[in-house]
Design an enzyme around this catalytic site. Structure first.
Site, PDB file in Angstrom:
ATOM      1  CG  ASP A   1      -1.696  -1.239   1.461  1.00 47.78           C
ATOM      2  OD1 ASP A   1      -2.081  -1.866   0.465  1.00 47.78           O
ATOM      3  OD2 ASP A   1      -1.946  -1.605   2.635  1.00 47.78           O
TER       4      ASP A   1
ATOM      5  CD  GLU B   1      -8.975  -2.902  -0.806  1.00 38.92           C
ATOM      6  OE1 GLU B   1      -9.433  -2.969   0.344  1.00 38.92           O
ATOM      7  OE2 GLU B   1      -8.204  -3.766  -1.268  1.00 38.92           O
TER       8      GLU B   1
HETATM    9  O1  FUB Z   1      -3.132  -3.540   3.561  1.00 40.65           O
HETATM   10  C1  FUB Z   1      -4.413  -3.746   4.099  1.00 40.65           C
HETATM   11  C2  FUB Z   1      -5.455  -3.434   3.079  1.00 40.65           C
HETATM   12  O2  FUB Z   1      -5.268  -4.260   1.939  1.00 40.65           O
HETATM   13  C3  FUB Z   1      -5.395  -2.039   2.517  1.00 40.65           C
HETATM   14  O3  FUB Z   1      -5.843  -1.058   3.401  1.00 40.65           O
HETATM   15  C4  FUB Z   1      -6.203  -2.254   1.308  1.00 40.65           C
HETATM   16  O4  FUB Z   1      -6.183  -1.215   0.400  1.00 40.65           O
HETATM   17  C5  FUB Z   1      -5.571  -3.516   0.774  1.00 40.65           C
HETATM   18  O5  FUB Z   1      -4.371  -3.261   0.094  1.00 40.65           O
END
Ligand code: FUB
Length: 356
Positions: free
Chosen positions: A48, A254
């Protein structure tokens, strides 16, 4: 260098922003580019990446994956992160980064119970602000803020999460002196539990033919520590002006990110279950945004998450994959160059190209 290429480069420089490396003569065939991507920090598992240029250097704010012993994938439980590091580099193409070590730990955040997921950092005045999601002591995701006088921390957390914050993946964008926070994530990210910013008794993901759940945006307060307004939906529309449907493989899931290119606003995001990075273009930070295409085809691993940042005259895509570990919850950082077509659309990149 051909004259046409020189002209395109000069034009891009005159129009501002980093220059595109695509000449006007090159046509986008629509096939994903086989752009080589470099691993950035092979010594540890990180994911991320949120990249920004501060004090002339490229800073990367990643999540820090580890073997916590939690192997349950439901609701992303195995993303059980407990701290953040900061990385920096002046040459992303070298793959070499400086690790500034742990800059914030779960036990320092009084309100947080578990899961320090994707974060982002903004700079205003003399202070750097780290925005991070974590589950509170009732297992509800909230977004917290921690501050530092340096881009590489350490960061000191506020005692409480931001009032009215919910869900995950904060991304902060500055535009003409105002700061905006984008956030939201489906399923484990809990966005489906909210309608009109109010928590529902149970989370519902709309049916395939219904409108997709939108991410959210809100302006930040002058002190950068709170939301200055009620979060608003970020609408992603198709070419006919209709909101993308919940069953559309390109709908938001997301990992929101915002960047500006030649006066346009590019809202980019992960589609989660369909494993793509996509983008949509608008005329202001609130949108609406018109769906414009795929940035990255699926990588190895379940999640795909990114940031886009110009540095030293080029645009870079930062992302992660799980190829080195073979485990979805142990991810490795990557970077590659990002290219624009002359009409401002982005070239799609293959998510599985090996290192140069
Ligand atoms: O790394 C945890 C979660 O997985 C992130 O917040 C999301 O975007 C996904 O990458």
């Amino acid at each position: 260098m051909k004259i046409a290429t020189i002209c395109t480069t000069v034009l891009c420089l005159l129009l501002g922003g980093a220059a595109s490396s695509i000449s006007a003569q090159e046509k986008d065939s629509g096939e994903p580019l086989q752009t080589p991507a470099r691993y950035l920090f092979p010594d540890d598992y990180m994911a991320d990446p949120s990249a920004h240029v501060f004090e002339g250097k490229l800073y990367i704010y990643p999540s820090h994956d580890w073997e916590s012993g939690v192997t349950n994938p439901d609701d992303g439980d195995y993303y059980n992160m407990r701290d953040y590091h900061v990385l920096s580099t002046e040459n992303p193409e070298s793959g070499k980064v400086t690790d500034h070590g742990v800059v914030l730990s779960l036990e320092e955040v009084p309100w947080a119970g578990r899961q320090l997921w994707a974060c982002d950092v903004a700079h205003k005045g003399d202070t750097y602000y780290l925005y991070f999601p974590a589950k509170d002591l009732n297992d509800i995701f909230r977004i917290g803020v921690a501050t530092s006088d340096k881009p590489y921390g350490p960061f000191t957390p506020q005692p409480d999460p931001m009032r009215g914050s919910y869900s995950i993946d904060p991304a902060v964008f500055e535009d003409e002196g105002a700061f905006y926070i984008y956030f939201g994530g489906l399923q484990g990210g809990q966005l489906q539990r909210y309608r009109d910013n109010k928590a529902q008794e149970c989370g519902i993901i709309p049916g395939k033919t219904e409108e997709a759940l939108p991410p959210r945006v809100a302006r930040l307060s002058d002190d950068m520590l709170e939301l200055a307004e009620e979060p608003q939906p970020v609408m992603i529309l198709d070419k006919e002006g209709n909101p993308l449907k919940s069953g559309d493989p390109h709908r938001f899931f997301e990992a929101a990110w915002m960047h500006k290119y030649k006066g346009k606003y590019y809202f980019s995001y992960s589609t989660g279950t369909t494993h793509l990075l996509c983008y949509a273009i608008g005329d202001n930070p609130y949108g609406p945004f018109t769906y414009a295409g795929e940035i990255l085809t699926p990588v190895v691993g379940w999640t795909t998450h990114h940031s886009i940042c110009p540095y030293k005259g080029k645009w870079y895509l930062f992302f992660h994959d799980s190829a080195p570990s073979g485990k979805s919850y142990l991810r490795s950082l990557k970077v590659c160059e990002l290219e624009y077509n002359p009409d401002g659309t982005l070239r799609t990149i293959s998510g599985t190209v090996k290192e140069p």
